[in-house]
Design an enzyme around this catalytic site. Structure first.
Site, mmCIF file in Angstrom:
data_model
loop_
_atom_site.group_PDB
_atom_site.id
_atom_site.type_symbol
_atom_site.label_atom_id
_atom_site.label_comp_id
_atom_site.label_asym_id
_atom_site.label_seq_id
_atom_site.Cartn_x
_atom_site.Cartn_y
_atom_site.Cartn_z
ATOM 1 C CG HIS A 128 -1.750 1.205 1.400
ATOM 2 N ND1 HIS A 128 -3.061 1.278 0.980
ATOM 3 C CD2 HIS A 128 -1.470 2.425 1.946
ATOM 4 C CE1 HIS A 128 -3.542 2.474 1.252
ATOM 5 N NE2 HIS A 128 -2.600 3.204 1.844
ATOM 6 C CD GLU A 129 1.698 3.535 3.763
ATOM 7 O OE1 GLU A 129 1.942 4.658 3.277
ATOM 8 O OE2 GLU A 129 0.644 3.274 4.378
ATOM 9 C CG HIS A 138 -5.954 6.467 0.927
ATOM 10 N ND1 HIS A 138 -5.900 7.199 2.085
ATOM 11 C CD2 HIS A 138 -4.931 5.582 0.993
ATOM 12 C CE1 HIS A 138 -4.897 6.768 2.831
ATOM 13 N NE2 HIS A 138 -4.288 5.796 2.178
#
Lengths: 192, 110
Positions: A128-129, A138
């Site tokens: 995700h990061e 997001h």
């Protein structure tokens, strides 16, 4: 998918290579370093499989494009971590390269051996990061890697169409990538 | 009895679960006034759903402006849109998450 304001992205000559390194001083000691490195290697590989960007581990942390560390509380970037759960990690948009994980979490690379009910999957958060590091914000798509939340003891590591389309709009497609290679379902829970 | 590591030490590491107390706002809606709701408003400010008013601290009142923020939150995260802190919404609020804001002015959607 969504982008940060101005749609920032890494601008390097093609083929693009970005280097990354784990902080030698800000780490965790209950997972073998090799296992941590493997989790990050896999996370970077998922993104490089879909865009023409290579990620390689750097020898020198301070010279790396992407600097990864486990930090506690107020660690100097204006976004203090908050202890167990809550905020798990954060990363900065291109071409900053800072990637911070909350050292207070119980990070896990294998739920079979990590029994804590608040264990958080390192590879999922890393994937995700890295999306943020590359320029994705997001998404409202719950199944996507770039959805903002992740429950404890849950893995979400495989990129979904939303993730892939978003990052490919920034960097183009890896010539070897085929959308048909995306899995139908790639989230799982080990709570049971 | 000897318990195998790590179950002895680690399974109860929930004492500092940051947003656990937000459960008390379950079923709050417009017109509600619950002690501590200002903290929930700060959560919404932090993640980009509620604009900070200069020189003004959030109150504990569930006003029209906050309802609009809750609706925005529910729409953005794919939740049923009720404008209230219903069970789906409070569950999502309490879930561990990334610290990057969702709806800051610094985000453009596609």
């Amino acid at each position: 998918y969504a982008y940060f304001y101005g749609e920032p992205r890494w601008a390097r000559s093609s083929p693009m290579t970005l280097t990354y390194a784990l902080s030698p001083g800000y780490s965790i000691d209950y997972i073998a370093q090799s296992d941590i490195e493997s989790a990050f290697d896999r996370a970077f590989s998922r993104w490089s499989a879909v865009i023409p960007v290579n990620f390689t581990a750097a020898e020198d942390y301070w010279k790396a494009d992407i600097k990864i560390g486990f930090f506690s509380g107020d660690h100097g970037d204006g976004e203090p971590f908050d202890g167990v759960l809550g905020v798990l990690a954060h990363a900065f948009s291109p071409e900053n390269g800072r990637f911070h994980l909350d050292a207070a979490e119980r990070w896990a690379v294998d739920f079979a051996s990590e029994k804590s009910r608040v264990a958080v999957d390192l590879e999922s958060v890393a994937t995700h990061e890295i999306g943020h590091v590359l320029g994705l914000a997001h998404t409202p798509v719950k199944e996507a890697v770039m959805y903002p939340s992740l429950r404890p003891r849950t893995k979400k590591v495989d990129l979904k169409i939303d993730d892939v389309k978003g990052v490919q709009a920034l960097y183009g497609s890896n010539p070897n990538f085929k959308f048909s290679s995306l899995l139908q379902s790639d989230t799982s829970s080990s709570f049971g | 009895r000897t318990l195998p590591y790590p179950s002895t030490e680690l399974t109860d590491r929930t004492d500092n679960n940051t947003w656990r107390d937000f459960i008390k706002f379950l079923d709050a809606g417009r017109g509600s006034h619950v002690s501590g709701m200002s903290e929930l408003k700060k959560y919404f400010q932090r993640f980009g759903y509620l604009e900070q008013v200069p020189e003004s601290n959030p109150t504990d009142a569930f006003d029209d402006r906050f309802e609009s923020s809750v609706v925005d939150y529910q729409k953005t995260l794919g939740l049923p849109v009720t404008g209230k802190i219903d069970s789906d919404t409070v569950s999502q609020i309490m879930a561990p998450r990334c610290g990057v804001a969702d709806r800051a002015v610094h985000v453009t959607g596609r």
